[in-house]
Design an enzyme around this catalytic site. Structure first.
Site, PDB file in Angstrom:
ATOM      1  N   CYS A   1       0.809  -1.221   0.000  1.00 22.15           N
ATOM      2  CA  CYS A   1       0.000   0.000   0.000  1.00 22.15           C
ATOM      3  C   CYS A   1       0.844   1.274   0.000  1.00 22.15           C
ATOM      4  O   CYS A   1       0.359   2.344  -0.373  1.00 22.15           O
ATOM      5  CB  CYS A   1      -0.941   0.011   1.192  1.00 22.15           C
TER       6      CYS A   1
ATOM      7  N   HIS B   1      -3.256   7.510   1.760  1.00 24.90           N
ATOM      8  CA  HIS B   1      -3.638   6.171   1.318  1.00 24.90           C
ATOM      9  C   HIS B   1      -5.049   5.922   1.810  1.00 24.90           C
ATOM     10  O   HIS B   1      -5.354   6.123   2.994  1.00 24.90           O
ATOM     11  CB  HIS B   1      -2.670   5.138   1.895  1.00 24.90           C
TER      12      HIS B   1
ATOM     13  N   ASN C   1     -10.038   0.110  -0.417  1.00 23.76           N
ATOM     14  CA  ASN C   1      -8.577   0.155  -0.351  1.00 23.76           C
ATOM     15  C   ASN C   1      -8.022  -0.448  -1.643  1.00 23.76           C
ATOM     16  O   ASN C   1      -8.083  -1.654  -1.853  1.00 23.76           O
ATOM     17  CB  ASN C   1      -8.095  -0.636   0.860  1.00 23.76           C
TER      18      ASN C   1
END
Length: 324
Positions: free
Chosen positions: A114, A251, A281
């Site tokens: 990520c 993020h 996500n």
């Protein structure tokens, strides 16, 4: 004068299939309300059968090139951040290079889960300011729907697929904090925490793809602490403070993490670009997706100061300060 890597184009791609939270109620013990409360996610996009990470990356790249008024021949380097490549090798970046019709330049992948786009952006910035590339295409692209355990309600509802692309161009600037472009980067990792977020398969370990495993509570704790710290560290390197920030582009993992991090930085949510409700996500794709959406919404404008920060498996985390 100081050479800076200045953003000149942004674009994104999302698969056509939209999966609302209610769809999960048919297969696992969860509810729309539970997912929203836990994560802030309302829907996400899943890649179609046969749709690959490289295909999404190419689509996002084409959108960024169109916005910048450039062609593939104008790009010297392609850096793709992904944890879900089409194949073990070659890299997704070389597939993008071929898909765009690039016959020159160079291309490679970065894998920091990520945090991948932050790492890719830092690497691309280094290539530009060192003279290795005049223009760099930086992409985050993921098909996380291919590595989900669909029986694990704590993880499978959180992730989505998509791609975002940013073009950086070498430009001479004054060498001050008022410059456009990447002003500072801050990267970290700590492999002692690998078991908090990982995929339980791989070429040399199991010979299989595996599925995502996560200790959500521990990841949350580390995320809030480390994201605020790295954002402040990057701002310090740039000679700036949180008061100077126009937009945090975090993020997009979890709305609670985003909110808590903004609070620790002393930045109001009115200065945070939030897309997690619509995308879930998307790992390395989430920051460039959010940047692209922020530009399309009219939030991010030329001259705005942005802080992008992310944390992912590894653990790996970092932040980039750039002026749009």
């Amino acid at each position: 004068m100081t050479l800076r890597a200045v953003p000149v184009g942004i674009g994104h791609y999302l698969p056509s299939r939209v999966v609302e939270n209610a769809e999960f109620e048919k297969t696992i013990d969860t509810t729309d309300a539970w997912i929203r409360t836990r994560s802030g996610i309302e829907r996400r996009h899943f890649a179609a059968e046969g749709e690959t990470t490289s295909q999404m990356a190419i689509a996002a790249a084409k959108a960024a090139l169109a916005q910048a008024g450039l062609t593939a021949g104008d790009i010297d380097a392609v850096v793709v951040a992904t944890s879900t490549p089409d194949l073990t090798f070659p890299s997704v970046a070389t597939m993008v290079q071929a898909g765009l019709g690039m016959e020159g330049g160079f291309a490679f992948d970065v894998q920091a889960v990520c945090a991948g786009f932050v790492y890719a952006l830092a690497n691309a910035n280094a290539l530009v300011i060192s003279g290795q590339a005049r223009r760099a295409l930086v992409i985050g692209a993921e098909t996380f729907s291919r590595i989900m355990d669909w029986t694990d309600r704590s993880t499978c509802v959180l992730f989505g697929d998509g791609a975002g692309a940013l073009i950086l161009e070498a430009r001479d600037e004054a060498g001050t904090a008022a410059d456009r472009g990447v002003l500072a980067t801050d990267l970290h990792s700590d492999g002692r925490f690998r078991d908090l977020l990982y995929v339980d398969g791989g070429v040399s370990a199991t010979g299989s793809t595996g599925v995502l495993r996560m200790e959500g509570r521990e990841v949350f704790r580390h995320a809030v602490e480390k994201l605020a710290e790295t954002a402040h560290a990057a701002l310090d390197k740039a000679g700036l403070t949180a008061e100077d920030v126009d937009w945090i582009v975090p993020h997009q993992a979890n709305l609670r993490i985003i909110t808590r991090t903004a609070q620790k930085m002393g930045v109001g949510m009115d200065r945070v670009v939030v897309t997690v409700q619509d995308h879930g996500n998307t790992s390395a794709a989430s920051i460039p997706l959010a940047m692209s959406v922020g530009v399309a919404r009219g939030q991010i404008k030329t001259g705005d100061l942005l802080v992008a920060e992310a944390i992912g498996g590894g653990l790996a985390w970092g932040a980039v300060v750039l002026r749009w």
